[in-house]
Design an enzyme around this catalytic site. Sequence first.
Site: not given
Ligand code: GAR
Length: 203
Positions: A96, A112, A153
């Site tokens: 964003l 994260h 982040d």
């Molecule tokens: C999760 O592990 C989340 O922490 C990560 O993507 C995955 C989504 O899983 N996010 C990032 O890496 C953001 N930088 P989900 O769709 O099953 O919640």
Amino acid sequence: MKKQQIAVLVSGGGTNLQALLDAERDGLIPHGTIALVISNKPGVRALERASERGVENLALDRKSFPSQAAFEEALQTQLKDHGIDLIILAGFLAILSKDFTDRWEKRIINIHPSLIPAFCGAGFYGLKVHEAALARGVKITGATVHYVNEIPDGGEIILQKAVHVQPGDTPEILQRRVMEEAEWQILPRAAEIVCSLLSSQSD
Ligand code: GAR
């Protein structure tokens, strides 16, 4: 008390969205209600999870907009139309702009899958985070919920939880353990913390 209206932004599987929906059902987010789920990709499992609980949901396909600004304008319209107070990024894998995050200062949080400041920032998302943690050989990793600003982040940390790396872990195994032991626990807790804070500010 007016409950804070929450929009959850997703991109895929939606297990963190599920954790939020379950927490709300179980009365663990008394200061907030999940009013809207938006995906930047159509047809993802996360949207089905919202439908299964009767939560309004829609896809704004980033690829169908001519620019980031046009995409964010459509997003902004939806958020305003639904009276949203708090945005939760739950596996939302699009960036964003500063313009957008400035408009929602202290009203966007993100989960994260590492202990920030390790393995975070541009390029660290999803499985890549766990691949990097294993490649570096850390013995402890975890998850972080933080406010979102223009630095990927980089916003203020709200909650963190540590998770042990085990011998023989693959990125997939470690990802699952970090979700189960950390993400699905701290994201609903952080949602309630921020909703309660926003409620006290609007009293
Ligand atoms: C999760 O592990 C989340 O922490 C990560 O993507 C995955 C989504 O899983 N996010 C990032 O890496 C953001 N930088 P989900 O769709 O099953 O919640």
